[in-house]
Motif scaffolding. Sequence first.
Motif, PDB file in Angstrom:
ATOM      1  N   GLU A  87      -7.780  10.136  -1.018  1.00 46.88           N
ATOM      2  CA  GLU A  87      -6.407   9.747  -0.674  1.00 46.88           C
ATOM      3  C   GLU A  87      -6.391   8.659   0.395  1.00 46.88           C
ATOM      4  O   GLU A  87      -5.687   7.650   0.260  1.00 46.88           O
ATOM      5  CB  GLU A  87      -5.633  10.970  -0.193  1.00 46.88           C
ATOM      6  CG  GLU A  87      -4.179  10.657   0.152  1.00 46.88           C
ATOM      7  CD  GLU A  87      -3.450  11.825   0.785  1.00 46.88           C
ATOM      8  OE1 GLU A  87      -2.257  11.676   1.097  1.00 46.88           O
ATOM      9  OE2 GLU A  87      -4.085  12.876   0.996  1.00 46.88           O
ATOM     10  N   ASN A  88      -7.142   8.854   1.459  1.00 48.55           N
ATOM     11  CA  ASN A  88      -7.140   7.888   2.560  1.00 48.55           C
ATOM     12  C   ASN A  88      -7.633   6.519   2.102  1.00 48.55           C
ATOM     13  O   ASN A  88      -7.117   5.486   2.542  1.00 48.55           O
ATOM     14  CB  ASN A  88      -8.021   8.394   3.707  1.00 48.55           C
ATOM     15  CG  ASN A  88      -7.448   9.640   4.362  1.00 48.55           C
ATOM     16  OD1 ASN A  88      -6.248   9.910   4.265  1.00 48.55           O
ATOM     17  ND2 ASN A  88      -8.295  10.415   5.026  1.00 48.55           N
ATOM     18  N   GLU A 144      -4.969   4.851  -0.699  1.00 45.52           N
ATOM     19  CA  GLU A 144      -3.609   4.598  -0.235  1.00 45.52           C
ATOM     20  C   GLU A 144      -3.538   3.524   0.844  1.00 45.52           C
ATOM     21  O   GLU A 144      -2.450   3.064   1.177  1.00 45.52           O
ATOM     22  CB  GLU A 144      -2.981   5.896   0.288  1.00 45.52           C
ATOM     23  CG  GLU A 144      -2.712   6.911  -0.811  1.00 45.52           C
ATOM     24  CD  GLU A 144      -1.925   8.118  -0.338  1.00 45.52           C
ATOM     25  OE1 GLU A 144      -1.651   8.201   0.884  1.00 45.52           O
ATOM     26  OE2 GLU A 144      -1.568   8.967  -1.174  1.00 45.52           O
ATOM     27  N   ALA A 145      -4.683   3.110   1.367  1.00 47.17           N
ATOM     28  CA  ALA A 145      -4.685   2.113   2.449  1.00 47.17           C
ATOM     29  C   ALA A 145      -4.706   0.686   1.930  1.00 47.17           C
ATOM     30  O   ALA A 145      -4.459  -0.246   2.685  1.00 47.17           O
ATOM     31  CB  ALA A 145      -5.904   2.343   3.336  1.00 47.17           C
ATOM     32  N   ASP A 157       0.341   3.714   1.859  1.00 50.17           N
ATOM     33  CA  ASP A 157       0.506   4.011   3.286  1.00 50.17           C
ATOM     34  C   ASP A 157       1.764   3.357   3.846  1.00 50.17           C
ATOM     35  O   ASP A 157       2.501   3.965   4.637  1.00 50.17           O
ATOM     36  CB  ASP A 157      -0.717   3.526   4.080  1.00 50.17           C
ATOM     37  CG  ASP A 157      -1.888   4.491   3.986  1.00 50.17           C
ATOM     38  OD1 ASP A 157      -1.692   5.624   3.509  1.00 50.17           O
ATOM     39  OD2 ASP A 157      -2.996   4.104   4.411  1.00 50.17           O
ATOM     40  N   ASP A 158       2.033   2.109   3.446  1.00 50.41           N
ATOM     41  CA  ASP A 158       3.221   1.415   3.939  1.00 50.41           C
ATOM     42  C   ASP A 158       4.502   2.041   3.406  1.00 50.41           C
ATOM     43  O   ASP A 158       5.521   2.095   4.112  1.00 50.41           O
ATOM     44  CB  ASP A 158       3.163  -0.070   3.548  1.00 50.41           C
ATOM     45  CG  ASP A 158       2.189  -0.858   4.409  1.00 50.41           C
ATOM     46  OD1 ASP A 158       1.811  -0.364   5.498  1.00 50.41           O
ATOM     47  OD2 ASP A 158       1.787  -1.972   3.996  1.00 50.41           O
ATOM     48  N   GLU A 165       4.784   5.195   2.728  1.00 53.19           N
ATOM     49  CA  GLU A 165       4.913   6.433   3.504  1.00 53.19           C
ATOM     50  C   GLU A 165       5.566   6.167   4.857  1.00 53.19           C
ATOM     51  O   GLU A 165       6.397   6.963   5.319  1.00 53.19           O
ATOM     52  CB  GLU A 165       3.544   7.077   3.680  1.00 53.19           C
ATOM     53  CG  GLU A 165       2.982   7.651   2.380  1.00 53.19           C
ATOM     54  CD  GLU A 165       1.600   8.266   2.539  1.00 53.19           C
ATOM     55  OE1 GLU A 165       1.225   9.104   1.707  1.00 53.19           O
ATOM     56  OE2 GLU A 165       0.901   7.892   3.506  1.00 53.19           O
ATOM     57  N   LYS A 166       5.209   5.055   5.493  1.00 49.81           N
ATOM     58  CA  LYS A 166       5.826   4.711   6.780  1.00 49.81           C
ATOM     59  C   LYS A 166       7.310   4.418   6.615  1.00 49.81           C
ATOM     60  O   LYS A 166       8.131   4.765   7.480  1.00 49.81           O
ATOM     61  CB  LYS A 166       5.119   3.497   7.384  1.00 49.81           C
ATOM     62  CG  LYS A 166       3.685   3.760   7.824  1.00 49.81           C
ATOM     63  CD  LYS A 166       3.016   2.483   8.286  1.00 49.81           C
ATOM     64  CE  LYS A 166       1.546   2.715   8.614  1.00 49.81           C
ATOM     65  NZ  LYS A 166       0.839   1.442   8.966  1.00 49.81           N
ATOM     66  N   ASP A 198       4.781  11.945   2.469  1.00 49.67           N
ATOM     67  CA  ASP A 198       3.336  11.925   2.231  1.00 49.67           C
ATOM     68  C   ASP A 198       3.109  12.085   0.733  1.00 49.67           C
ATOM     69  O   ASP A 198       3.424  13.131   0.156  1.00 49.67           O
ATOM     70  CB  ASP A 198       2.664  13.064   3.003  1.00 49.67           C
ATOM     71  CG  ASP A 198       1.157  13.120   2.788  1.00 49.67           C
ATOM     72  OD1 ASP A 198       0.588  12.136   2.273  1.00 49.67           O
ATOM     73  OD2 ASP A 198       0.547  14.145   3.139  1.00 49.67           O
ATOM     74  N   SER A 253       0.852  -1.194   0.000  1.00 54.18           N
ATOM     75  CA  SER A 253       0.000   0.000   0.000  1.00 54.18           C
ATOM     76  C   SER A 253       0.888   1.244   0.000  1.00 54.18           C
ATOM     77  O   SER A 253       2.039   1.212   0.452  1.00 54.18           O
ATOM     78  CB  SER A 253      -0.913   0.002   1.224  1.00 54.18           C
ATOM     79  OG  SER A 253      -0.148   0.220   2.406  1.00 54.18           O
TER      80      SER A 253
END
Length: 297
Positions: free
Chosen positions: A283-284, A287-288, A264-265, A267-268, A273, A262
Motif C-alpha cells: 500500500e505505501n 499509493e505514493a 496519497d494526495d 487521501e490528504k 484511507d 497519487s
Amino acid sequence: MARKQRKQGNTGSLKGFIIFLLLIAGAVWFTQGSSYQLPDLRKELPDLHEEKPSAAQSAPLTGNQEKVSSQMEIPRNLTDRKERILKRTGYTLSYNSFYKTPNWVAWELTRKETEGKAERYDKFLPDPDLPEPRVEHSDYTRSGYDRGHMAPAADMKWSKKAMQESFYMSNICPQNQKLNRDDWGDLEDTCRKWARKYGTVYIACGPIYDKSKPERIGKHQVAVPDRFFKVVLINNRKNPIAMGFIFPNAAHHQKLEKYMSSVDDVEKATGLDFFSRLPDSIENRIEAIVPALPSGR
C-alpha cells in the motif's frame, strides 16, 4: 449337589446377561446424551472463508444473486464526519446528511459484471433508506447541473436491482454538465476496460468540498461540490496499480493523465484511507506514486 451347581450356573448366566444389557443401555444413553449436549461447533463459528471466491462466484451473475465483495474498495475515515453507511446490491455508500450528497461511493467491478444485460433504468428516485425529507429528482431541475452518478449505471448492468439502486438520489451529486458527459464519463469507460482486461478493479469516488459554505440547489439545499475524486486499484498480483484522480467541478476536456495524482494526495484531500486491506509494504509503495495510465486494450 449337581442340581444346585446347575442352578447357580444358570443364575450366574442370567446375572451376566442382565449386566451385559445394562452396559449396552448405558452406552446408548451416553452416546445420545453426548450428541445432545455437544453442539456442532461448525454451526456456531463464523464462516472464516466467506470473502474467498467460490465456484458460484465464478458463474455469471443474475439479478437475484448476492454479490460477495472482498471489501478492498471500502475506505476508512481518517477524520470525523457525518455519515450513514448504506450497503447496496452493487456498491456501498457513505451518505452525508449535511451536504445531501455521499461522502464516498465504493464498488468492486469484475469482468463478468461489464457484460450484463440489464437495461438502463433512467428513473431517479429518493433513497427509501434515508429519513425524510429526502433529496428528490426535482432538486436538480433547472439548476444548471447534471445529476451525476458516482457509481455509474453502466457498471450495474449485471443486475436489474443494482441498476435501479444506482438511480437513488443518494448516489448522485450536482456535476458540471460537460464534466459529467466528457472527462468523468471517459474515466468510467476506462475503468470498465480495465475490468475486462485485468479481471477486477476496485473503485471509490465522491465529492470534495473546499468551501465552508458551498453553493446549494433545490428545495432540499443540495451542496454543490468544488471537486470530485476517484481512486482505482488494479490488484494485479505481479504488479498492483493504484491511481488517484481529482477533477474540478467545471467544464474541461483533456486527457485523463491531466487529472491524475497519487492516492496519497487524494487521501490528504478527502481525509480517507483507501485500499487499507493491502499489506502496508505494498500500500505505501503504490499509493505514493503517480503511475503511467494503464492501457485498456
